[in-house]
Design a protein around this motif. Sequence first.
Motif, PDB file in Angstrom:
ATOM      1  N   VAL A  95     -11.915  -2.956  -4.252  1.00  0.00           N
ATOM      2  CA  VAL A  95     -10.958  -1.809  -4.468  1.00  0.00           C
ATOM      3  C   VAL A  95     -11.616  -1.343  -5.555  1.00  0.00           C
ATOM      4  O   VAL A  95     -11.553  -0.037  -5.833  1.00  0.00           O
ATOM      5  CB  VAL A  95      -9.535  -2.467  -4.648  1.00  0.00           C
ATOM      6  CG1 VAL A  95      -8.594  -1.228  -5.263  1.00  0.00           C
ATOM      7  CG2 VAL A  95      -9.087  -2.680  -3.351  1.00  0.00           C
ATOM      8  N   PRO A 109      -9.528   4.297  -5.001  1.00  0.00           N
ATOM      9  CA  PRO A 109      -8.004   4.130  -4.452  1.00  0.00           C
ATOM     10  C   PRO A 109      -7.115   3.761  -5.561  1.00  0.00           C
ATOM     11  O   PRO A 109      -5.832   3.964  -5.437  1.00  0.00           O
ATOM     12  CB  PRO A 109      -8.298   2.782  -3.536  1.00  0.00           C
ATOM     13  CG  PRO A 109      -9.403   2.241  -3.594  1.00  0.00           C
ATOM     14  CD  PRO A 109     -10.436   3.435  -4.322  1.00  0.00           C
ATOM     15  N   ALA A 158       0.751  -1.171   0.008  1.00  0.00           N
ATOM     16  CA  ALA A 158      -0.013  -0.026  -0.027  1.00  0.00           C
ATOM     17  C   ALA A 158       0.937   1.324  -0.134  1.00  0.00           C
ATOM     18  O   ALA A 158       0.401   2.182  -0.455  1.00  0.00           O
ATOM     19  CB  ALA A 158      -0.946   0.010   1.253  1.00  0.00           C
ATOM     20  N   TYR A 195      -4.103   1.489  -1.876  1.00  0.00           N
ATOM     21  CA  TYR A 195      -4.395   0.111  -2.237  1.00  0.00           C
ATOM     22  C   TYR A 195      -3.307  -0.939  -2.082  1.00  0.00           C
ATOM     23  O   TYR A 195      -2.075  -0.539  -2.472  1.00  0.00           O
ATOM     24  CB  TYR A 195      -5.288  -0.266  -3.488  1.00  0.00           C
ATOM     25  CG  TYR A 195      -4.333  -0.058  -4.713  1.00  0.00           C
ATOM     26  CD1 TYR A 195      -3.862  -1.447  -5.373  1.00  0.00           C
ATOM     27  CD2 TYR A 195      -4.086   1.030  -5.354  1.00  0.00           C
ATOM     28  CE1 TYR A 195      -3.008  -1.327  -6.265  1.00  0.00           C
ATOM     29  CE2 TYR A 195      -3.299   1.440  -6.445  1.00  0.00           C
ATOM     30  CZ  TYR A 195      -2.684   0.129  -6.934  1.00  0.00           C
ATOM     31  OH  TYR A 195      -2.088   0.002  -8.165  1.00  0.00           O
ATOM     32  N   ASP A 196      -3.523  -2.263  -1.649  1.00  0.00           N
ATOM     33  CA  ASP A 196      -2.451  -3.113  -1.642  1.00  0.00           C
ATOM     34  C   ASP A 196      -2.477  -3.871  -3.197  1.00  0.00           C
ATOM     35  O   ASP A 196      -3.311  -4.386  -3.568  1.00  0.00           O
ATOM     36  CB  ASP A 196      -2.922  -4.139  -0.717  1.00  0.00           C
ATOM     37  CG  ASP A 196      -1.668  -4.995  -0.308  1.00  0.00           C
ATOM     38  OD1 ASP A 196      -0.599  -5.049  -1.225  1.00  0.00           O
ATOM     39  OD2 ASP A 196      -1.665  -6.040   0.500  1.00  0.00           O
ATOM     40  N   ASP A 241     -14.682   0.714  -4.888  1.00  0.00           N
ATOM     41  CA  ASP A 241     -14.690   1.836  -3.917  1.00  0.00           C
ATOM     42  C   ASP A 241     -14.967   3.197  -4.236  1.00  0.00           C
ATOM     43  O   ASP A 241     -14.226   3.603  -5.450  1.00  0.00           O
ATOM     44  CB  ASP A 241     -13.393   1.738  -3.158  1.00  0.00           C
ATOM     45  CG  ASP A 241     -13.432   2.407  -2.019  1.00  0.00           C
ATOM     46  OD1 ASP A 241     -13.947   3.501  -1.884  1.00  0.00           O
ATOM     47  OD2 ASP A 241     -12.458   2.194  -0.968  1.00  0.00           O
TER      48      ASP A 241
END
Length: 636
Positions: free
Chosen positions: A335, A342, A194, A318-319, A338
């Motif tokens: 994600v 992100p 992230a 985000y990862d 969202d």
Amino acid sequence: MDYFVKKSEKWSVEPEEILLDPQSAEKLDDSKFELPIEAKNFLILFWCVALALGLFAVRAGWMQVAGAQKYEAAAASNKTRNYPILARRGIVYDRDLRPLVENVPSFDLVTIPADLPRNKEERRELIARLAPIIDVPEALLAEQFARVKLAQINPALIMENVARDTALFLETKLDLFPGIEIKKNSYRLYADGAYFSHVMGYVGRVSENDLERDPGFSSIDYVGKSGVELSYDRSLRGSNGIIEREVDAISDVRKEKQVAKDAAGETVVLTIDGPLQKKLTDALARQLAATEGADGASAVALDPQTGEILALVSLPSYDNNIFGGLASRESYRDVRDDPKTPLFDRAVFGQYPPGSSIKPFIAAMALQEGVITSATTVVSTGSISVPNQYNPDIVYTFHDWKTGGHGLVNVIKALSESVNTFFYTVGGGHGDIAGLGISRIKEYLGLFGFGGATGVDLAGENNGTVPDPAWKKEVLREGWSLGDTYNTSIGQGNLLVTPLQLAQGYAALANGGTLFRPFVVKSVLDKDKRVIMENKSQAVRASFIDAKNLDTVRKGMRETVLSGTARPLSSLPVAVAGKTGTAQAGQNKTHAWFSSFAPYNDPSIVLVVLVENGGEGSVVSVPVAHEVLQWYFTRK
């Protein structure tokens, strides 16, 4: 007579009865049982046969001579097949050679469609046996197989990242699953995902477009989709090896050999300072969480002497590990869907009104054009009133942020206290000061890099917008007014910049007037760690503002820290210069900006901080800069 009796009674008639019946014979005296074939029919038949044989001969000759190579290759392909040995992707490091990603071995379940059972029922039985082993619903697995073309001999992915125990078990039972294979592969594991996701980006499986664009891809390859993974994909992905298999008529492998060796991807070294990236992310994330109504935030740190990007932050983040490994599809969908976006890199793609952050550039161009000098003063009373040129009874009022104004101000005080009325005057003109006018404003903002791409080595950056009469007429179908020039002069109206553009512009103010192209990759190394590509500092332009004028602007920015809107930074162990910005972004909403450089006399870092809908820059963004610069200049 017998013949005619039998015929009338519908009895069977023997051939000899026709010939031996006397009465019948009398009737047949003038008839003939056989007639000779005409000679022309023999001639037609002869030429038809000759023509057909001639065509066959020509075709056979063409196939043996002109088409020999083609059919030889086709025959060879019927017995040999080439399959990829997937190359390991290159590693990415920060500027101090801290690894930011690693390759983790994995297994893919693939099918060779041409080797699957031809019978539909047999394929259904194969799927039914396979589904419980890989723990996938049979219906979902059937959908996967339904997408493949049975004539295809290249591997088609069925399931990635198969558990090791499952893969080993399947490899011992492959004779029960014709057309199914286990392929060794690897997925990307991003360290501190992230923190670096918008810089690093991520990889994904190749698409149909990728396969059409580059024949070197395998259908089970990974390719960069964003960030450095995309921009430097050709360096990172290496080249696949090739296994050649000789198969018989029923697709059993008779011989296998490696005809091309795989080559691992090259190493990429970034300009990013890993610890600074983390510190800036953490400080900005805390402020974002503590600021009511804030939607997102971004920050950029540059080396003003080279253009190297030291940190590039976009929040929410985000990862990027959700795009590989064992992450669930639900994680990716969360994600992607969202509402805070992100995946959107605000630092490079985001376009925002800069507000008062633009004022140092307006000051620099006004000094350069002689519209003002360092001694020019303007009386700030809190507003400027401009009558309508067609109806003097209509008066437009342009307000300062401070009720009652700032009194008598010069350019240094105007910068330190962010005096709107001063910049209305030097931008659009008022009283005895003619003003720059929108044409010169647009020209100089372009020289500082606004309204165009910075040239950063990350794909897809936005250009921002520097409006003028032609732009407004084309886009908004409206005419230009003096109010538009006033608004542009204080960073409002239709003026839009990216955080990266603003950092690039401030770097030019800090270093004495050289606009550098920002870049995020320092070098590319081969397998022996030799430098095979190095990004060097690239000056886009220089010396378009005189040194004395830049010195005046920098004094105003230093005074912003000493006595103006960024006083908390005056306690830092190094001298800092900066400018706050509070940009209107909608009804009762403002973006909070702060742009700075340090040390004042020999700058080594430019830092730009933005909190979307965060309020005032002096209240929200200045504390972030204070925390990060304090850490940066005192770390061991």
